[in-house]
Every structure is written in structure tokens, then in C-alpha cells.
Design an enzyme around this catalytic site. Structure first.
Site, mmCIF file in Angstrom:
data_model
loop_
_atom_site.group_PDB
_atom_site.id
_atom_site.type_symbol
_atom_site.label_atom_id
_atom_site.label_comp_id
_atom_site.label_asym_id
_atom_site.label_seq_id
_atom_site.Cartn_x
_atom_site.Cartn_y
_atom_site.Cartn_z
ATOM 1 N N TYR A 113 -27.123 -12.611 -46.085
ATOM 2 C CA TYR A 113 -27.035 -12.636 -47.561
ATOM 3 C C TYR A 113 -28.000 -11.630 -48.170
ATOM 4 C CZ TYR A 113 -28.430 -14.047 -52.283
ATOM 5 O OH TYR A 113 -28.780 -14.034 -53.620
ATOM 6 N N THR B 164 -32.108 -10.469 -56.154
ATOM 7 C CA THR B 164 -32.876 -11.628 -55.706
ATOM 8 C C THR B 164 -34.217 -11.246 -55.077
ATOM 9 O OG1 THR B 164 -32.841 -13.373 -54.021
ATOM 10 C CG2 THR B 164 -31.451 -11.492 -53.589
ATOM 11 N N ASP B 165 -35.170 -12.175 -55.161
ATOM 12 C CA ASP B 165 -36.471 -11.947 -54.503
ATOM 13 C C ASP B 165 -36.332 -11.903 -52.981
ATOM 14 O OD1 ASP B 165 -36.010 -14.681 -54.005
ATOM 15 O OD2 ASP B 165 -37.881 -15.369 -54.912
ATOM 16 N N GLU B 166 -35.189 -12.387 -52.464
ATOM 17 C CA GLU B 166 -35.030 -12.438 -51.001
ATOM 18 C C GLU B 166 -34.957 -11.050 -50.373
ATOM 19 O OE1 GLU B 166 -32.537 -15.281 -49.203
ATOM 20 O OE2 GLU B 166 -33.017 -16.809 -50.682
ATOM 21 N N THR C 107 -23.489 -16.217 -52.416
ATOM 22 C CA THR C 107 -24.908 -16.440 -52.720
ATOM 23 C C THR C 107 -25.652 -17.374 -51.769
ATOM 24 O OG1 THR C 107 -24.376 -18.321 -54.162
ATOM 25 C CG2 THR C 107 -24.496 -16.139 -55.203
ATOM 26 N N LYS D 61 -27.345 -8.199 -50.373
ATOM 27 C CA LYS D 61 -27.871 -7.966 -51.730
ATOM 28 C C LYS D 61 -28.715 -6.685 -51.757
ATOM 29 C CE LYS D 61 -27.579 -10.242 -54.985
ATOM 30 N NZ LYS D 61 -26.548 -10.325 -56.076
ATOM 31 N N TYR E 41 -35.207 -28.533 -43.613
ATOM 32 C CA TYR E 41 -35.259 -27.603 -42.479
ATOM 33 C C TYR E 41 -36.699 -27.472 -41.964
ATOM 34 C CZ TYR E 41 -30.581 -25.991 -43.921
ATOM 35 O OH TYR E 41 -29.261 -25.915 -44.260
ATOM 36 N N GLY F 163 -19.108 -15.061 -63.987
ATOM 37 C CA GLY F 163 -19.478 -15.886 -65.149
ATOM 38 C C GLY F 163 -19.070 -17.341 -65.026
ATOM 39 N N ASN G 185 -35.834 -18.384 -56.886
ATOM 40 C CA ASN G 185 -34.931 -19.541 -56.693
ATOM 41 C C ASN G 185 -34.673 -20.210 -58.040
ATOM 42 O OD1 ASN G 185 -35.793 -19.232 -53.870
ATOM 43 N ND2 ASN G 185 -34.629 -21.121 -53.642
#
Ligand code: NAD
Ligand code: DAU
Length: 329
Positions: A141, A116-118, A77, A145, A198, A8, A170
Site C-alpha cells: 500500500y 499518507t505518512d506511511e 487504502t 502511494k 497485532y 468522494g 491515521n
């Protein structure tokens, strides 16, 4: 409702604490205060605070006492940091999640895993990830997750824990640690430092305001079904387009843009089908280009006292390790 919000003191978690408290819930925050945790993010918000690790059962037992729900934001993260040092990611994002699941199992607390969408990995042009799609994480990462997500689903099926998962895009907004694209490029532009893009910068991400992300997570907390996953989508933009918009909004010199060596294993595109969450009534309120990004850049302009002290010391050591050679090349 008394809710435990782990992580938090971080970026999205602190927006979520503010939202729950404003709505009348009472909140306990459990946070290890890693480099990304910042007590200043919670200033002026009434809450109880437990300083500890989600992978420590004693800290978790203290924090969960009397809580009807646990919402897990705590995680390592940052993809680039996971490439430099992956082990901490497994500790927190897998073992920590399991420790919280054990607490939910014991106390019957409702559980929401903020993912996450990753975890879906790279998507072909035109495709959108749906909740039932296979997980194909690319980075340490996103693999950590995905490991956390699979444990959540196993605890639902094996032990009957009442848990749901959100997979968000994101996220951007105030109070984001200046290592991620939007706050890094915004603060670098304000300081006249290079913006290290990148590769060709044509990678596509979906951009979701922190408040919209938190609204989706709260809806899942209140109305999500156990064992169900809910995507929380955003607006598609290429990194290079965002870079140029940040230059415009800050008035910085375009010569600051530097195309540098790409991130290892860099996913080209993420995109989510979020119709399942929309069917529950969720709708984003912030448009990235129109209001969300300009307001975020304004926040960093008005809150230099929040980010300037962060961009020294340990941050500088990380920054040099990540970028010094790239920027020299
Ligand atoms: P953040 O890095 O800003 O904050 C993470 C917080 O977790 C910090 O306060 C940190 O101190 C705390 N923490 C880390 N390890 C801990 C541990 N072992 N025990 C207790 N606390 C610990 O993170 P964020 O960007 O706000 O992301 C929050 C969650 O949302 C994460 O689970 C992340 O995977 C997920 N998520 C983030 C994004 C994004 O774009 N930022 C998008 C989708 C999902
Ligand atoms: O998609 C959700 C994920 O979004 C979250 O799960 C992660 O916690 C969060 O960090 C974020 O991951 P990304 O790797 O997508 O975010 P980041 O801001 O690091 O990078 C966004 C894009 O910008 C990505 O394509 C890499 C690129 N980038 C990033 C940095 C930091 C650059 O080109 N240069 C940079 O210096």
C-alpha cells in the site's frame, strides 16, 4: 469553484465533499464504488456523481469537464488487504493517479494528491518525518502511494502541472469502513467479538480526526504551492492504549482483547512534523482522547444501520481470510 473529488464516496472523501459544499463550492464526485465506497456517506449532500475508475481516461474526462480543481482521495487504502493482494493497489494508487494528472495537464486544473505518512516508513523513537525526507515505504500500500506521489512531483517539474501533496496521519471519525483499527475494534466490542491486536500492540500511530484532516487538505487546495508537500499530523498513541480506551467507552469485557500474529512488515512508529501546514494557519480542532474518540464511538453506537449490513457477505470473507487463523492460534 467547481471541484472534482475522486473517492468522494469513501471515508475521508465524503467528509471533504460535505465541507466543500457547506462552504459554497460545487462538487463532482468520481468514484468506482469499490467495497469501501458507500453512496450512503453522501446522502443529503448536493453533488454530481460519476460512477467510474480514476484509471479510465473516458470516465476521468467526463468527470473533470468544467472543474477548476481535482482533489484525489480515490485509492485502495488498507495495508492488510495490500498484503493479501497488492496488484489492485498499483492500478488505482499509481496508474489512477497518473490518469488524473494527465487530465490536470490537459485542463490546467489545480491538483491535490491526498497521500499518507506511511510513505516515510518506520521512524526511530523521537524522530519526526519532514516533507523533504526520503521515502521508505514498507507495505505494498505505502509503496503504491509513494509511487503516486513521485508521479505528482514529476508532473509538476516536467509538465508544469499545478499540483501539491498532503501526507496525513491515521484518520478516524464517523463513516470509516470497519476494517481499520478504530471502527473494527469499536464495532467488534459492540458485538462481543474479539479485538485482534497485532503483536504486542505497542506500535505508535498519530491520530487525526477526519474533519481536521479535511481542513488541512482544503487549506492546501486554496493556498498550497505547486510541487510542495504538506504533512497533516495528529496525536501519538499506542494501539494497545486505544484498544483499552475503546473497551472503556463501549463497556465491553477486557477478555475480548486477543494478541494475534503480527502484520507482515509492520511499521513500529509514525510521527510527522506538521509545522509547514501550521505556518499556513492549520490547527486541529479535535483532541483524540478528550472528544474525538468518544464522539466517534457514540457515532458507531447510534448508527448500527450504517455498519451492520457492511459486516456480512464480502466483508465476512475478507475478515475470515485475515483473522480466522490468527484468532485460532
Ligand atoms: P476509503 O478506503 O474509505 O475510500 C476510498 C474511496 O476510493 C472509496 O469510495 C472507493 O470506492 C474509491 N476508489 C477506490 N478505487 C477507485 C478507483 N480506481 N477509481 C475511483 N474510485 C476508487 O479511503 P479513505 O480512508 O477515506 O482514504 C482516502 C485517501 O486518504 C486515500 O488516498 C488514502 O491513501 C488517504 N489517507 C487515508 C488515511 C486514513 O487513515 N484513512 C490517512 C492518510 C491518508
Ligand atoms: O497512517 C496513515 C494510514 O493509516 C493510511 O494511509 C491508511 O490508508 C490507513 O488504513 C491507516 O493505515 P494503518 O495500517 O496504520 O491503519 P490500521 O487501522 O489498519 O492499523 C492501525 C494500527 O493498528 C496498525 O499499527 C495496525 C494495528 N491493527 C490494525 C488492525 C486492523 C491491529 O493491531 N489489529 C487490527 O486488526
Amino acid at each position: 469553484m467547481r471541484v472534482l473529488v475522486t473517492g468522494g464516496a469513501g471515508f475521508i472523501g465524503s467528509h471533504f465533499v460535505r465541507r466543500l459544499v457547506a462552504g459554497g463550492d460545487s462538487v463532482v464526485v468520481l468514484d468506482k464504488l469499490t467495497y469501501a465506497g458507500n453512496p450512503a456517506n453522501l446522502e443529503g449532500i448536493e453533488h454530481e456523481f460519476v460512477h467510474g475508475d480514476i484509471a479510465d481516461p473516458v470516465a476521468v474526462a467526463t468527470a473533470t469537464a468544467g472543474c477548476a480543481a481535482i482533489v484525489n482521495f480515490a485509492a485502495e487504502t488498507h495495508v492488510d488487504r495490500s498484503i493479501l493482494g497488492p496488484m489492485e493497489f498499483v492500478h488505482t494508487d499509481v496508474l489512477g493517479t497518473m490518469c488524473l494528472l494527465e487530465a490536470a495537464r490537459e485542463t490546467d486544473a489545480r491538483f491535490v494528491q491526498v497521500s499518507t505518512d506511511e510513505v516515510y516508513g518506520d521512524l526511530e523513537a523521537g524522530g519526526r518525518a519532514q516533507e523533504g525526507d526520503p521515502l521508505r515505504p514498507s507495505s505494498p500500500y505505502s509503496a503504491a502511494k509513494a509511487g503516486g506521489d513521485l508521479q505528482v512531483l514529476a508532473y509538476v517539474r516536467t509538465y508544469g502541472v499545478h499540483a501539491s501533496i498532503t501526507r496525513g496521519a491515521n484518520t478516524y471519525g464517523p463513516n470509516q469502513y470497519p476494517e481499520k483499527l478504530v471502527p473494527l475494534f469499536t464495532t467488534n466490542a459492540m458485538e462481543g467479538e474479539p479485538l485482534p491486536v497485532y503483536g504486542d500492540g505497542k506500535q505508535v500511530r498519530e491520530w487525526l480526526h477526519a474533519e481536521d484532516h479535511c481542513a488541512g487538505i482544503e487549506l492546501v487546495l486554496r493556498e498550497g504551492a505547486p510541487g510542495e508537500v504538506y504533512n497533516v499530523g495528529g496525536e501519538d498513541h499506542e494501539n494497545i492504549e486505544i484498544t483499552h480506551r475503546i473497551l472503556e467507552l463501549t463497556g465491553a469485557d477486557p477478555s475480548l482483547v486477543r494478541h494475534v500474529e503480527d502484520r507482515a512488515g509492520h511499521d513500529r512508529r509514525y510521527a510527522l512534523d506538521d509545522s509547514k501546514l501550521r505556518a499556513l494557519g492549520w490547527q486541529p480542532q479535535h483532541s483524540f482522547g478528550e472528544g474525538g474518540l468518544p464522539a466517534t464511538v457514540d457515532w458507531y453506537r447510534d448508527n448500527r444501520s450504517w455498519w451492520e449490513p457492511i459486516k456480512s457477505g464480502a466483508y465476512r470473507a475478507y475478515y475470515d481470510e485475515q483473522y480466522a487463523n490468527r484468532l485460532k492460534a
